[in-house]
Design a protein around this motif. Structure first.
Motif, PDB file in Angstrom:
ATOM      1  N   PHE A 255      -4.115  -1.234  29.264  1.00 31.22           N
ATOM      2  CA  PHE A 255      -2.884  -1.991  29.520  1.00 31.22           C
ATOM      3  C   PHE A 255      -1.891  -1.158  30.329  1.00 31.22           C
ATOM      4  CE2 PHE A 255       1.419  -3.278  28.199  1.00 31.22           C
ATOM      5  CZ  PHE A 255       1.404  -4.593  28.638  1.00 31.22           C
ATOM      6  N   ASN A 256      -1.701   0.113  29.945  1.00 28.11           N
ATOM      7  CA  ASN A 256      -0.783   0.987  30.682  1.00 28.11           C
ATOM      8  C   ASN A 256      -1.257   1.223  32.107  1.00 28.11           C
ATOM      9  OD1 ASN A 256       1.166   1.356  28.714  1.00 28.11           O
ATOM     10  ND2 ASN A 256       0.078   3.055  27.783  1.00 28.11           N
ATOM     11  N   LEU A 257      -2.554   1.375  32.291  1.00 29.32           N
ATOM     12  CA  LEU A 257      -3.102   1.567  33.627  1.00 29.32           C
ATOM     13  C   LEU A 257      -2.871   0.328  34.498  1.00 29.32           C
ATOM     14  CD1 LEU A 257      -4.685   3.460  35.498  1.00 29.32           C
ATOM     15  CD2 LEU A 257      -6.777   2.385  34.649  1.00 29.32           C
ATOM     16  N   VAL A 258      -3.099  -0.843  33.940  1.00 27.28           N
ATOM     17  CA  VAL A 258      -2.876  -2.085  34.682  1.00 27.28           C
ATOM     18  C   VAL A 258      -1.392  -2.254  35.014  1.00 27.28           C
ATOM     19  CG1 VAL A 258      -2.961  -4.615  34.494  1.00 27.28           C
ATOM     20  CG2 VAL A 258      -4.934  -3.248  33.815  1.00 27.28           C
ATOM     21  N   MET A 259      -0.514  -1.978  34.055  1.00 27.37           N
ATOM     22  CA  MET A 259       0.931  -2.105  34.308  1.00 27.37           C
ATOM     23  C   MET A 259       1.375  -1.150  35.414  1.00 27.37           C
ATOM     24  SD  MET A 259       2.453  -4.412  32.510  1.00 27.37           S
ATOM     25  CE  MET A 259       1.063  -5.478  32.753  1.00 27.37           C
ATOM     26  N   LYS A 260       0.812   0.029  35.424  1.00 29.93           N
ATOM     27  CA  LYS A 260       1.141   0.994  36.473  1.00 29.93           C
ATOM     28  C   LYS A 260       0.586   0.546  37.818  1.00 29.93           C
ATOM     29  CE  LYS A 260       2.946   4.573  38.175  1.00 29.93           C
ATOM     30  NZ  LYS A 260       4.358   4.517  38.454  1.00 29.93           N
ATOM     31  N   ALA A 261      -0.635   0.028  37.813  1.00 27.61           N
ATOM     32  CA  ALA A 261      -1.284  -0.389  39.058  1.00 27.61           C
ATOM     33  C   ALA A 261      -0.562  -1.558  39.723  1.00 27.61           C
ATOM     34  CB  ALA A 261      -2.740  -0.755  38.792  1.00 27.61           C
ATOM     35  N   ILE A 262       0.002  -2.464  38.921  1.00 30.10           N
ATOM     36  CA  ILE A 262       0.715  -3.597  39.525  1.00 30.10           C
ATOM     37  C   ILE A 262       2.176  -3.277  39.823  1.00 30.10           C
ATOM     38  CG2 ILE A 262      -0.830  -5.303  38.509  1.00 30.10           C
ATOM     39  CD1 ILE A 262       1.344  -5.950  36.468  1.00 30.10           C
ATOM     40  N   GLY A 263       2.585  -2.039  39.519  1.00 22.85           N
ATOM     41  CA  GLY A 263       3.925  -1.596  39.895  1.00 22.85           C
ATOM     42  C   GLY A 263       5.010  -1.907  38.892  1.00 22.85           C
ATOM     43  N   TYR A 264       4.654  -2.189  37.650  1.00 24.01           N
ATOM     44  CA  TYR A 264       5.660  -2.512  36.638  1.00 24.01           C
ATOM     45  C   TYR A 264       6.410  -1.284  36.149  1.00 24.01           C
ATOM     46  CZ  TYR A 264       7.814  -4.769  32.639  1.00 24.01           C
ATOM     47  OH  TYR A 264       8.725  -5.251  31.748  1.00 24.01           O
ATOM     48  N   SER A 265       5.751  -0.127  36.141  1.00 27.08           N
ATOM     49  CA  SER A 265       6.359   1.109  35.643  1.00 27.08           C
ATOM     50  C   SER A 265       6.935   1.909  36.807  1.00 27.08           C
ATOM     51  CB  SER A 265       5.303   1.937  34.915  1.00 27.08           C
ATOM     52  OG  SER A 265       5.827   3.174  34.535  1.00 27.08           O
ATOM     53  N   ASP A 266       8.141   2.467  36.602  1.00 28.54           N
ATOM     54  CA  ASP A 266       8.782   3.266  37.635  1.00 28.54           C
ATOM     55  C   ASP A 266       8.445   4.750  37.528  1.00 28.54           C
ATOM     56  OD1 ASP A 266      10.015   1.020  38.625  1.00 28.54           O
ATOM     57  OD2 ASP A 266      11.843   1.305  37.447  1.00 28.54           O
ATOM     58  N   THR A 267       7.709   5.144  36.519  1.00 26.64           N
ATOM     59  CA  THR A 267       7.356   6.544  36.313  1.00 26.64           C
ATOM     60  C   THR A 267       6.452   7.015  37.448  1.00 26.64           C
ATOM     61  OG1 THR A 267       7.406   6.108  33.944  1.00 26.64           O
ATOM     62  CG2 THR A 267       6.422   8.191  34.644  1.00 26.64           C
ATOM     63  N   ASP A 268       6.647   8.264  37.871  1.00 24.03           N
ATOM     64  CA  ASP A 268       5.792   8.819  38.923  1.00 24.03           C
ATOM     65  C   ASP A 268       4.339   8.790  38.496  1.00 24.03           C
ATOM     66  OD1 ASP A 268       7.912   9.361  40.594  1.00 24.03           O
ATOM     67  OD2 ASP A 268       8.173  11.405  39.845  1.00 24.03           O
ATOM     68  N   TRP A 269       3.449   8.579  39.465  1.00 24.15           N
ATOM     69  CA  TRP A 269       2.024   8.531  39.180  1.00 24.15           C
ATOM     70  C   TRP A 269       1.518   9.827  38.580  1.00 24.15           C
ATOM     71  CZ3 TRP A 269      -1.858   5.508  38.259  1.00 24.15           C
ATOM     72  CH2 TRP A 269      -1.823   4.179  38.694  1.00 24.15           C
ATOM     73  N   ASN A 270       2.088  10.956  38.989  1.00 24.24           N
ATOM     74  CA  ASN A 270       1.611  12.240  38.473  1.00 24.24           C
ATOM     75  C   ASN A 270       1.730  12.306  36.955  1.00 24.24           C
ATOM     76  OD1 ASN A 270       1.195  12.952  41.106  1.00 24.24           O
ATOM     77  ND2 ASN A 270       3.071  14.145  41.273  1.00 24.24           N
ATOM     78  N   TRP A 271       2.898  11.945  36.420  1.00 26.43           N
ATOM     79  CA  TRP A 271       3.102  11.987  34.969  1.00 26.43           C
ATOM     80  C   TRP A 271       2.299  10.911  34.278  1.00 26.43           C
ATOM     81  CZ3 TRP A 271       4.799  16.030  32.707  1.00 26.43           C
ATOM     82  CH2 TRP A 271       5.686  16.875  33.361  1.00 26.43           C
ATOM     83  N   GLU A 272       2.319   9.729  34.837  1.00 27.95           N
ATOM     84  CA  GLU A 272       1.584   8.618  34.236  1.00 27.95           C
ATOM     85  C   GLU A 272       0.090   8.925  34.194  1.00 27.95           C
ATOM     86  OE1 GLU A 272       2.037   4.861  32.445  1.00 27.95           O
ATOM     87  OE2 GLU A 272       3.612   5.918  33.489  1.00 27.95           O
ATOM     88  N   LEU A 273      -0.416   9.456  35.284  1.00 23.01           N
ATOM     89  CA  LEU A 273      -1.831   9.787  35.353  1.00 23.01           C
ATOM     90  C   LEU A 273      -2.184  10.895  34.362  1.00 23.01           C
ATOM     91  CD1 LEU A 273      -4.400   9.035  36.831  1.00 23.01           C
ATOM     92  CD2 LEU A 273      -3.867  10.787  38.512  1.00 23.01           C
ATOM     93  N   LEU A 274      -1.316  11.878  34.236  1.00 24.22           N
ATOM     94  CA  LEU A 274      -1.556  12.957  33.276  1.00 24.22           C
ATOM     95  C   LEU A 274      -1.668  12.401  31.857  1.00 24.22           C
ATOM     96  CD1 LEU A 274      -1.658  16.016  32.517  1.00 24.22           C
ATOM     97  CD2 LEU A 274       0.828  15.851  32.256  1.00 24.22           C
ATOM     98  N   PHE A 275      -0.728  11.544  31.460  1.00 24.68           N
ATOM     99  CA  PHE A 275      -0.763  10.965  30.117  1.00 24.68           C
ATOM    100  C   PHE A 275      -1.985  10.069  29.921  1.00 24.68           C
ATOM    101  CE2 PHE A 275       3.996  11.617  30.244  1.00 24.68           C
ATOM    102  CZ  PHE A 275       3.955  12.725  29.422  1.00 24.68           C
ATOM    103  N   LEU A 276      -2.333   9.291  30.951  1.00 29.97           N
ATOM    104  CA  LEU A 276      -3.500   8.423  30.835  1.00 29.97           C
ATOM    105  C   LEU A 276      -4.785   9.239  30.695  1.00 29.97           C
ATOM    106  CD1 LEU A 276      -2.617   5.592  33.379  1.00 29.97           C
ATOM    107  CD2 LEU A 276      -2.760   5.402  30.890  1.00 29.97           C
ATOM    108  N   VAL A 277      -4.894  10.340  31.439  1.00 29.13           N
ATOM    109  CA  VAL A 277      -6.094  11.186  31.342  1.00 29.13           C
ATOM    110  C   VAL A 277      -6.172  11.845  29.968  1.00 29.13           C
ATOM    111  CG1 VAL A 277      -7.158  13.306  32.216  1.00 29.13           C
ATOM    112  CG2 VAL A 277      -6.365  11.559  33.813  1.00 29.13           C
ATOM    113  N   VAL A 278      -5.057  12.391  29.488  1.00 25.85           N
ATOM    114  CA  VAL A 278      -5.054  13.047  28.173  1.00 25.85           C
ATOM    115  C   VAL A 278      -5.384  12.035  27.073  1.00 25.85           C
ATOM    116  CG1 VAL A 278      -3.580  14.190  26.471  1.00 25.85           C
ATOM    117  CG2 VAL A 278      -3.508  14.910  28.861  1.00 25.85           C
TER     118      VAL A 278
END
Length: 183
Positions: free
Chosen positions: A41-64
């Motif tokens: 769900f978080n990955l989809v929300m990020k991919a469609i541009g709903y989250s303003d968080t930088d991809w670097n931080w978002e990607l780090l949290f998603l990977v962890v």
């Protein structure tokens, strides 16, 4: 409080139960599935541009999070308690942050002029009037109302994460008991 073990004297004490309703491994499967759904769900929300968080931080949290859930999945399938540890560690960190966030929002509710109250007001500054109109309340009560909702939401999330942690720890204990009986 919910019990995380079967009644004593049950036919298999080593096969622990969650709340006296299901096997602890099944409950841990549900925790793992729920966590996986949240990651997707978080990955989809990020991919469609709903989250303003930088991809670097978002990607780090998603990977962890993904690594922890994969370890949980593998540990549950192999009955290996050690593989549950990354999820437990991540849960402890998450619970700590959720507790701090709950206190942060509670201070915004209790004192509108606190740092948390001012921060929330600045974040909502462009939308305060539209929220007040939509909710049919005065604009000065929007920040305390939002702070209350956020305090309750993060408090519930804190409690659910504590419960999930207890389930996974109980499952690890169950696997260790099984391992001790086989050796």
């Amino acid at each position: 409080m919910w019990r995380l073990r079967c009644r004593e004297g049950s036919k298999e004490e080593a096969d622990s139960c969650c709340c006296g309703r299901m096997r602890i491994t099944r409950a841990a499967d549900i925790v793992m599935s729920f966590s996986l759904v949240l990651i997707v769900f978080n990955l989809v929300m990020k991919a469609i541009g709903y989250s303003d968080t930088d991809w670097n931080w978002e990607l780090l949290f998603l990977v962890v999070d993904s690594v922890a859930v994969v370890c949980l999945f593998t540990g549950l399938r192999r009955h290996n308690a050690a593989l549950l540890q990354p999820f437990v560690l991540l849960s402890l960190v998450t619970i700590s942050f959720l507790l701090l966030l709950t206190v942060f929002f509670a201070t915004a509710f209790s004192d509108r002029h606190s740092y948390a109250g001012e921060y929330l007001e600045m974040e909502l500054r462009e939308n305060v009037q539209s929220y007040a109109t939509f909710l049919s309340i005065q604009s000065k009560t929007v920040v305390p109302l939002i702070a209350t909702v956020l305090t309750v939401a993060t408090g519930i999330t804190f409690a659910v994460n504590c419960w999930f942690l207890a389930i996974v720890v109980q499952c690890a204990r169950h696997f260790r008991l099984l391992e001790a009986k086989t050796t």
